[in-house]
Scaffold this motif. Structure first.
Motif, short mmCIF file in Angstrom:
data_model
loop_
_atom_site.label_atom_id
_atom_site.label_comp_id
_atom_site.label_asym_id
_atom_site.label_seq_id
_atom_site.Cartn_x
_atom_site.Cartn_y
_atom_site.Cartn_z
N ILE A 1 15.04 40.58 12.94
CA ILE A 1 14.67 41.97 12.98
C ILE A 1 15.82 42.62 12.78
CG2 ILE A 1 13.76 43.61 14.37
CD1 ILE A 1 11.59 41.45 15.46
N ALA B 1 9.18 42.33 19.01
CA ALA B 1 8.41 42.38 17.75
C ALA B 1 7.17 43.20 17.78
CB ALA B 1 8.01 40.71 17.20
N ASN C 1 13.11 37.60 14.90
CA ASN C 1 11.67 37.75 14.71
C ASN C 1 10.87 36.57 15.69
OD1 ASN C 1 9.36 39.33 14.13
ND2 ASN C 1 9.00 37.83 12.32
N THR D 1 4.11 33.19 14.46
CA THR D 1 4.87 34.36 14.23
C THR D 1 4.32 35.52 13.30
OG1 THR D 1 6.99 32.89 14.51
CG2 THR D 1 7.22 35.13 13.72
N SER E 1 3.77 39.19 14.69
CA SER E 1 4.79 40.14 14.58
C SER E 1 4.59 41.56 14.00
CB SER E 1 6.21 39.90 13.99
OG SER E 1 7.13 40.90 13.67
N THR F 1 8.17 35.91 9.05
CA THR F 1 8.85 34.93 8.88
C THR F 1 8.38 33.61 7.97
OG1 THR F 1 9.98 35.61 10.88
CG2 THR F 1 10.56 33.47 10.18
#
Length: 485
Positions: A44, A90, A121, A131, A134, A139
Motif C-alpha cells: 500500500i 486497508a 495490503n 485480501t 481491502s 493483491t
C-alpha cells in the motif's frame, strides 16, 4: 535484488564483510519493488525516504556483527502502526491516519537493526481470508495472478513469496498468517498468544489477535521471532517468559517425536488432493524418525461458529473508537452529531467490517448474550481442553492449513459462509492461544499446499525443529513462482 536465492545468514555475512552496504541492499530492494509490485500489488505504501535514511545511518555506524537482522529490509502489515508513516488497516476509515509511535514489534525489530521498507495490503481491519476486502487494491497470488493470495495478511505473504522482501510481519486472528502462507508456498508462524506484544497492532479481536512472521525458510523465521518476541509493559497480555534462541536449536533428527494427526482435519470439505499431499508430507516425517497416531479433537466442528460470534463481538467493541470525531475518516455532509457517527461509519467501513460489527453487536445484546456469546465462550473452553488432552501424550499436531489451494477472485464473495469455512482448520489454534506454523507441503495443479504444525503453548522451538527437518529433506523452498515445480 530479489530474495529467492539468499537467506538472512548469507545477507548478514555480506553486510558484515562489506561486500554489500546497507544502502545498496535497501536501494536494490526498493528498485525491485518498484519494478515488479505493480503485477502483485502487495504494498500500500513504500517507505523509500525513511528506509534509505536508516540505511545510511546504519552504514555510518557499522552493521552489528552480532545482530543478524542488522541492515535487513522487511515489510510490515498495514495494521501495525509505524511512526510517521501512513497506517490504514486497508480501510477508508484510516486512509489518512499517520501514527505518532511505533508498534512494539516494529520498535523491537528496529532495535535489532531491521529496516521497514513498506506497508503491506490486507483485508480491511484484518477481516477476511482473501485480501479482497481491502479498500485500496487487489493483491494477486504469487503463483497465479488469477487466484486470491489468502488473507488477511495477503500482502505480507505475497511480498515474501515474490522475493520482494526476505521477511514480513502479519497478524493472525483466525488463520491470517498461516492461510496466506499456505496459498503462497512460504513459512507462516503464528506464535503463542502473548509471545509477541500486540501494542500498536490495530485491534480486531483482542483475545485472538497475534502478530506473526512470514519468511521463505524456517530458519529465517526462527531468527525473526527471537528478535520480535519478548515482554512488553504496554501489553498486559504479553508473556514474561524468556525468549529462546530458536535458530540455534534446529536439527534434522526427529527420532522419538510423537505426532498426532486429528481425524477432524481430514474430513468432509477438505480437498482430496490437499489431503493426499499433506499425508505424503506426514510420511516424510516418519522417515525422519517421528511416530504418528490418529487422534480426535471432537469440538473442532463448532470452531467456526463459536469463533465468529466471539471475534465479531470483540470487533464490535474495538471498532467503536472509529467514530469520525478524533481521527480517521469523517463524513463531510454530516449536519448533526448523530449524523457524524452514522455517516462516518457507514461510509468509512466496508461491507465485511459492517457485517462483523452487526453480528458482534447482536451477539452481545441483552436478549442474545446467553444464547450466543456465553455458549461460544463455553465451546472455546472445550476446544482448549481437547488440545490439552492431546498434548499430554504428543509433541505436535500435524494437519492441512487450509481445506483447499488458492482459488479464483470473486469465487466466494456472494457467500461469506463459504469464505468463513476456509478458516475452519486454522481457527481452533486461535481459540486456544497456541502456536502454529504453516509450511509448504507440495503442490496441487501448480499451486502450493500448506501443512500446519500445531504445538503446545510456547512450544515454538518444536514447530521450528519439525519444519526445519521437513524443509531440509524436501528442499521445497527452492521452488519459486514462475519456476519449475
Amino acid at each position: 535484488m530479489n530474495f529467492f536465492k539468499t537467506d538472512l545468514e548469507t545477507l548478514h555475512a555480506q553486510l558484515v564483510a562489506k561486500e554489500l552496504t546497507v544502502e545498496e541492499l535497501v536501494t536494490a530492494t526498493l528498485d525491485n519493488i518498484a519494478k515488479i509490485d505493480s503485477k502483485y500489488q502487495a504494498f500500500i505504501t513504500v517507505m523509500d525516504e525513511s528506509a534509505l535514511a536508516q540505511a545510511r545511518a546504519l552504514d555510518e555506524r557499522g552493521v552489528d556483527p552480532d545482530e543478524i537482522l542488522s541492515g535487513i529490509p522487511y515489510g510490515i502489515k498495514d495494521n501495525l502502526v509505524t511512526k510517521g508513516v501512513l497506517t490504514t488497516a486497508a480501510s477508508r476509515m484510516l486512509a489518512n491516519f499517520v501514527p505518532i509511535y511505533d508498534a512494539t514489534v516494529v520498535a523491537n525489530l528496529k532495535k535489532h537493526g531491521a529496516i521497514g521498507v513498506g506497508k503491506l495490503n490486507m483485508d480491511e481491519f484484518a477481516m477476511g481470508s482473501t485480501t479482497e476486502t481491502s479498500y485500496f487494491q487487489e493483491t494477486k497470488n504469487a503463483w497465479d495472478q488469477t487466484k486470491v493470495p489468502g488473507g488477511s495478511s495477503g500482502g505480507s505473504a505475497v511480498a515474501v513469496a515474490t522475493g520482494q522482501v526476505p521477511f514480513a510481519l502479519g497478524t493472525d486472528t483466525g488463520g491470517s498468517v498461516r492461510q496466506p502462507a499456505a496459498f503462497n508456498g512460504i513459512v507462516g508462524m503464528k506464535p503463542t498468544y502473548g509471545r509477541i506484544s500486540r501494542f500498536g497492532a490495530i485491534a480486531f479481536g483482542s483475545s485472538f489477535d497475534q502478530v506473526g512472521i512470514l519468511t521463505r525458510t524456517v530458519k529465517d523465521n526462527a531468527y525473526v521471532l527471537a528478535a520480535a518476541a519478548g515482554h512488553d509493559d504496554q501489553d498486559q497480555t504479553s508473556s514474561d517468559r524468556p525468549v529462546p534462541d530458536y535458530a540455534a536449536q534446529l536439527t534434522t533428527d526427529l527420532s522419538g517425536l510423537k505426532v498426532a494427526v486429528p481425524s477432524e482435519y481430514f474430513g468432509a470439505g477438505v480437498d482430496k488432493n490437499v489431503q493426499a499431499t499433506v499425508k505424503a508430507a506426514i510420511n516424510q516425517l516418519v522417515k525422519l524418525g517421528a511416530s504418528v497416531d490418529t487422534v480426535s479433537l471432537p469440538h473442532t466442528k463448532y470452531g467456526v461458529a463459536a469463533y465468529y460470534i466471539l471475534a465479531s463481538s470483540e470487533a464490535s467493541s474495538n471498532l467503536q473508537r472509529f467514530d469520525g470525531i478524533r481521527y480517521g475518516y469523517r463524513a463531510s455532509d454530516a449536519k448533526t452529531l448523530e449524523e457524524v457517527y452514522v455517516q462516518s461509519r457507514s461510509q468509512g467501513f466496508g461491507p465485511e467490517v459492517k457485517r462483523r460489527i452487526m453480528l458482534g453487536t447482536y451477539s452481545l445484546s441483552a436478549g442474545s448474550y446467553d444464547a450466543f456469546f456465553k455458549k461460544a465462550a463455553q465451546v472455546r473452553t472445550l476446544m482448549i481442553e481437547d488440545f490439552q488432552r492431546v498434548f499430554a501424550d504428543y509433541d505436535i499436531i500435524v494437519a492441512p492449513t487450509a481445506p483447499n489451494v488458492a482459488y479464483d477472485f470473486g469465487q466466494n464473495t456472494d457467500d461469506p459462509e463459504v469464505t468463513y469455512m476456509n478458516d475452519a482448520l486454522t481457527i481452533p489454534v486461535n481459540m486456544a492461544g497456541l502456536p502454529a506454523m504453516s509450511i509448504n507441503a507440495g503442490f496441487v495443479n501448480g499451486l502450493p499446499v500448506g501443512m500446519q504444525l500445531i504445538g503446545a503453548a510456547f512450544a515454538e522451538a518444536t514447530l521450528y525443529q519439525v519444519g526445519y527437518a521437513f524443509e531440509q529433506a524436501t528442499k521445497l523452498y527452492e521452488q519459486i513462482p514462475g519456476g519449475e515445480h
